[in-house]
Design a protein around this motif. Structure first.
Motif, PDB file in Angstrom:
ATOM      1  N   LEU A  29       0.840  -1.211   0.000  1.00  0.00           N
ATOM      2  CA  LEU A  29       0.000   0.000   0.000  1.00  0.00           C
ATOM      3  C   LEU A  29       0.872   1.258   0.000  1.00  0.00           C
ATOM      4  O   LEU A  29       0.617   2.214  -0.729  1.00  0.00           O
ATOM      5  CB  LEU A  29      -0.913   0.007   1.235  1.00  0.00           C
ATOM      6  CG  LEU A  29      -2.129  -0.920   1.176  1.00  0.00           C
ATOM      7  CD1 LEU A  29      -2.784  -1.028   2.543  1.00  0.00           C
ATOM      8  CD2 LEU A  29      -3.148  -0.420   0.140  1.00  0.00           C
ATOM      9  N   LEU A  30       1.903   1.224   0.834  1.00  0.00           N
ATOM     10  CA  LEU A  30       2.806   2.372   0.949  1.00  0.00           C
ATOM     11  C   LEU A  30       3.469   2.661  -0.394  1.00  0.00           C
ATOM     12  O   LEU A  30       3.565   3.814  -0.828  1.00  0.00           O
ATOM     13  CB  LEU A  30       3.871   2.029   2.003  1.00  0.00           C
ATOM     14  CG  LEU A  30       4.575   3.207   2.679  1.00  0.00           C
ATOM     15  CD1 LEU A  30       3.578   4.048   3.462  1.00  0.00           C
ATOM     16  CD2 LEU A  30       5.664   2.682   3.635  1.00  0.00           C
ATOM     17  N   GLU A  31       3.903   1.599  -1.057  1.00  0.00           N
ATOM     18  CA  GLU A  31       4.563   1.722  -2.351  1.00  0.00           C
ATOM     19  C   GLU A  31       3.649   2.385  -3.382  1.00  0.00           C
ATOM     20  O   GLU A  31       4.100   3.104  -4.264  1.00  0.00           O
ATOM     21  CB  GLU A  31       4.931   0.327  -2.845  1.00  0.00           C
ATOM     22  CG  GLU A  31       6.213   0.280  -3.635  1.00  0.00           C
ATOM     23  CD  GLU A  31       6.670  -1.158  -3.765  1.00  0.00           C
ATOM     24  OE1 GLU A  31       6.223  -1.794  -4.731  1.00  0.00           O
ATOM     25  OE2 GLU A  31       7.431  -1.618  -2.891  1.00  0.00           O
ATOM     26  N   GLN A  32       2.322   2.143  -3.229  1.00  0.00           N
ATOM     27  CA  GLN A  32       1.351   2.716  -4.181  1.00  0.00           C
ATOM     28  C   GLN A  32       0.869   4.092  -3.730  1.00  0.00           C
ATOM     29  O   GLN A  32      -0.092   4.621  -4.257  1.00  0.00           O
ATOM     30  CB  GLN A  32       0.150   1.777  -4.326  1.00  0.00           C
ATOM     31  CG  GLN A  32       0.503   0.416  -4.924  1.00  0.00           C
ATOM     32  CD  GLN A  32      -0.591  -0.622  -4.688  1.00  0.00           C
ATOM     33  OE1 GLN A  32      -1.755  -0.385  -4.939  1.00  0.00           O
ATOM     34  NE2 GLN A  32      -0.213  -1.767  -4.166  1.00  0.00           N
ATOM     35  N   GLY A  33       1.500   4.650  -2.672  1.00  0.00           N
ATOM     36  CA  GLY A  33       1.170   6.008  -2.228  1.00  0.00           C
ATOM     37  C   GLY A  33       0.030   6.080  -1.230  1.00  0.00           C
ATOM     38  O   GLY A  33      -0.475   7.171  -0.945  1.00  0.00           O
ATOM     39  N   HIS A  34      -0.379   4.951  -0.667  1.00  0.00           N
ATOM     40  CA  HIS A  34      -1.470   4.963   0.312  1.00  0.00           C
ATOM     41  C   HIS A  34      -0.905   4.977   1.729  1.00  0.00           C
ATOM     42  O   HIS A  34       0.307   4.877   1.935  1.00  0.00           O
ATOM     43  CB  HIS A  34      -2.391   3.760   0.082  1.00  0.00           C
ATOM     44  CG  HIS A  34      -2.983   3.763  -1.287  1.00  0.00           C
ATOM     45  ND1 HIS A  34      -3.969   4.651  -1.658  1.00  0.00           N
ATOM     46  CD2 HIS A  34      -2.687   3.026  -2.403  1.00  0.00           C
ATOM     47  CE1 HIS A  34      -4.273   4.453  -2.934  1.00  0.00           C
ATOM     48  NE2 HIS A  34      -3.504   3.464  -3.407  1.00  0.00           N
ATOM     49  N   GLU A  35      -1.827   5.090   2.711  1.00  0.00           N
ATOM     50  CA  GLU A  35      -1.369   5.248   4.092  1.00  0.00           C
ATOM     51  C   GLU A  35      -1.904   4.124   4.982  1.00  0.00           C
ATOM     52  O   GLU A  35      -3.027   4.221   5.476  1.00  0.00           O
ATOM     53  CB  GLU A  35      -1.880   6.597   4.594  1.00  0.00           C
ATOM     54  CG  GLU A  35      -0.898   7.292   5.510  1.00  0.00           C
ATOM     55  CD  GLU A  35      -1.503   8.568   6.072  1.00  0.00           C
ATOM     56  OE1 GLU A  35      -1.561   8.681   7.305  1.00  0.00           O
ATOM     57  OE2 GLU A  35      -1.927   9.431   5.281  1.00  0.00           O
ATOM     58  N   PRO A  36      -1.130   3.063   5.173  1.00  0.00           N
ATOM     59  CA  PRO A  36      -1.600   1.990   6.057  1.00  0.00           C
ATOM     60  C   PRO A  36      -1.247   2.258   7.514  1.00  0.00           C
ATOM     61  O   PRO A  36      -0.235   2.905   7.805  1.00  0.00           O
ATOM     62  CB  PRO A  36      -0.821   0.779   5.554  1.00  0.00           C
ATOM     63  CG  PRO A  36       0.437   1.344   4.960  1.00  0.00           C
ATOM     64  CD  PRO A  36       0.152   2.753   4.521  1.00  0.00           C
ATOM     65  N   LEU A  37      -2.100   1.791   8.419  1.00  0.00           N
ATOM     66  CA  LEU A  37      -1.783   1.819   9.857  1.00  0.00           C
ATOM     67  C   LEU A  37      -1.969   0.392  10.363  1.00  0.00           C
ATOM     68  O   LEU A  37      -3.033  -0.204  10.188  1.00  0.00           O
ATOM     69  CB  LEU A  37      -2.725   2.779  10.603  1.00  0.00           C
ATOM     70  CG  LEU A  37      -2.593   2.778  12.127  1.00  0.00           C
ATOM     71  CD1 LEU A  37      -1.217   3.268  12.573  1.00  0.00           C
ATOM     72  CD2 LEU A  37      -3.677   3.665  12.770  1.00  0.00           C
ATOM     73  N   LEU A  38      -0.925  -0.165  10.979  1.00  0.00           N
ATOM     74  CA  LEU A  38      -0.978  -1.562  11.423  1.00  0.00           C
ATOM     75  C   LEU A  38      -1.335  -1.649  12.900  1.00  0.00           C
ATOM     76  O   LEU A  38      -0.678  -1.031  13.743  1.00  0.00           O
ATOM     77  CB  LEU A  38       0.379  -2.234  11.184  1.00  0.00           C
ATOM     78  CG  LEU A  38       0.719  -2.387   9.705  1.00  0.00           C
ATOM     79  CD1 LEU A  38       2.159  -2.021   9.426  1.00  0.00           C
ATOM     80  CD2 LEU A  38       0.443  -3.796   9.239  1.00  0.00           C
ATOM     81  N   LEU A  39      -2.374  -2.400  13.175  1.00  0.00           N
ATOM     82  CA  LEU A  39      -2.818  -2.601  14.554  1.00  0.00           C
ATOM     83  C   LEU A  39      -2.190  -3.901  15.054  1.00  0.00           C
ATOM     84  O   LEU A  39      -2.474  -4.972  14.529  1.00  0.00           O
ATOM     85  CB  LEU A  39      -4.342  -2.737  14.515  1.00  0.00           C
ATOM     86  CG  LEU A  39      -5.155  -2.359  15.732  1.00  0.00           C
ATOM     87  CD1 LEU A  39      -4.796  -0.980  16.210  1.00  0.00           C
ATOM     88  CD2 LEU A  39      -6.644  -2.424  15.383  1.00  0.00           C
ATOM     89  N   ILE A  40      -1.314  -3.787  16.067  1.00  0.00           N
ATOM     90  CA  ILE A  40      -0.633  -4.989  16.561  1.00  0.00           C
ATOM     91  C   ILE A  40      -0.907  -5.171  18.055  1.00  0.00           C
ATOM     92  O   ILE A  40      -1.483  -4.290  18.696  1.00  0.00           O
ATOM     93  CB  ILE A  40       0.894  -4.936  16.294  1.00  0.00           C
ATOM     94  CG1 ILE A  40       1.512  -3.671  16.906  1.00  0.00           C
ATOM     95  CG2 ILE A  40       1.184  -5.001  14.812  1.00  0.00           C
ATOM     96  CD1 ILE A  40       3.019  -3.649  16.876  1.00  0.00           C
TER      97      ILE A  40
END
Ligand SMILES: CC(=O)N[C@H]1[C@@H](OP(=O)(O)OP(=O)(O)OC[C@H]2O[C@@H](n3ccc(=O)[nH]c3=O)[C@H](O)[C@@H]2O)O[C@H](CO)[C@@H](O)[C@@H]1O
Length: 363
Positions: A29-40
């Motif tokens: 997602l990051l590579e495609q310019g989007h903004e992921p947030l990972l819930l761990i």
């Protein structure tokens, strides 16, 4: 669908089997310019693994594990679930998430349910051939289910799409055999057996291998990744080992282990299977006997049916029978090659982008 950057919440805590695929999707997602947030989760494995990806954003929440239905811990579990749904809603609003993706387990249920009740598009990924109950329940609140292995399709009440299981990017770019051997102080020119039990529960397999290895031909070397819990015990139980036997606890260089392997003996957790398919490796699969609904046997069957692996239950193995099977295979390059080709045919190298494309197409 618009091409503007999207904010995606990915719930992936609790076990390597959920965390690493989540990280792979986030990277795509990051590579495609989007903004992921990972819930761990607050577990040590999540903290250790996430520290290696400083460019990704992580948010930590308490891990949730379902107790037995009649357990006195059921009430606290339900309260924790409700609390977690509330805090997930708050996080979704604050982050401005436009979609939620759960990578499995009960940790995924609250954020997916919260996203669903706020009217967002929600998804889950299941990497096993026989899905977990948490995922089947969570799928009720989803628009689509991404699956890692074909047989899972029949278990869900929502549309499914075969994407494969996303692997960490470093698994797709293995080092050279020489470089890999150097990392473990082993010989790049020797036929190498790699043993790994996944991230949990391989004591029985570890004991079998430690006892079988002195019976293998001398020119075979063995990289035995016993895991952090079993390392000391295996070392003490087998004080005199043969030359070319390298025992270790947790391995943080799995790409090197795969690069050096001619044959892998392993449990049949979904991420490990994904990785050995990507690395085109023949394997002997010994499912974890106590895995929920025996899902590791279902996973292993996909590989043995394709000719990529030999599936053997732990109860049917002795050190002697395992040593014989290993010797037969390791001294038969033709058979190993056929299995390796079959493993390759099961690999889905673009699994992460299959997930992101399908997800982004819906929002
Ligand atoms: C006991 C059990 O129920 N395990 C389940 C758990 O898997 P679990 O997380 O234990 O195991 P998996 O095989 O799916 O993944 C293990 C991951 O850890 C990595 N690794 C392993 C050993 C090591 O020393 N270093 C290292 O980095 C592997 O490269 C792999 O990426 O969730 C998976 C996904 O739902 C299931 O398919 C498994 O059946």
């Amino acid at each position: 669908m618009s091409s503007s950057p999207k904010r995606i919440l990915i719930a992936c805590g609790g076990t390597g089997g959920h965390l690493f695929p989540g990280i792979a999707v986030a990277e795509a997602l990051l590579e495609q310019g989007h903004e992921p947030l990972l819930l761990i989760s607050q577990k040590k494995i999540d903290a250790q693994a996430s520290a290696k990806y400083p460019h990704l954003k992580f948010h930590t929440v308490a891990a949730i594990a379902k107790p037995g239905t009649l357990s006195p811990k059921m009430l606290p579990f339900l309260l924790a679930l409700i609390q977690s749904i509330r805090s997930s809603k708050k996080l979704i609003r604050e982050f401005g998430a436009q979609a939620v993706l759960g990578m499995g387990g009960f940790t995924s249920l609250p954020p997916v349910y919260a996203g669903h009740s706020l009217g967002l598009k929600t998804f889950i990924h299941d990497s096993n051939a026989r899905p977990g109950r948490a995922n089947v329940l969570t799928s009720r609140f989803c628009n689509k289910v991404f699956i890692g292995l074909e047989p899972a399709a029949g278990f869900f009440h929502k549309p499914t799409q075969l994407t494969g299981t996303p692997a960490r990017p470093e698994i797709l770019h293995l080092p050279s055999r020489a470089e890999a051997a150097k990392n473990f102080g082993l010989d790049p020119d020797k036929t190498t057996l790699v043993v790994t039990g996944g991230s949990q529960g391989a004591l029985g397999l570890n004991q079998l291998i430690a006892k079988a290895s002195p019976m293998l031909p001398e020119n075979i070397q063995i990289l035995h990744i016993a895991g952090p819990n079993d390392y000391e015990r295996i070392k003490q139980e087998n004080p005199s080992q043969r030359p070319g036997y390298h025992l270790m606890g947790f391995c943080d260089q799995m790409p090197s282990a795969y690069a050096l392997a001619d044959l892998v003996v392993t449990r049949s957790g979904a991420s490990t299977l994904t990785e050995i398919a990507l690395a085109s490796l023949p394997s002997i699969l010994v499912p974890y006997p106590y895995a929920a609904d025996d899902h590791q046997t279902a996973n292993a069957k996909v590989f043995s049916d394709a000719g990529a692996a030999r599936l053997i239950q732990q109860k049917d193995l002795t050190p002697e029978s395992l040593a014989k099977l290993l010797t037969d295979l390791l001294t038969n390059p033709g058979a190993l090659k056929l299995m390796a080709n079959a493993a390759k045919s099961l690999a889905i190298p673009d699994a992460a982008t299959r997930v992101t494309s399908a997800l982004l197409a819906e929002i």
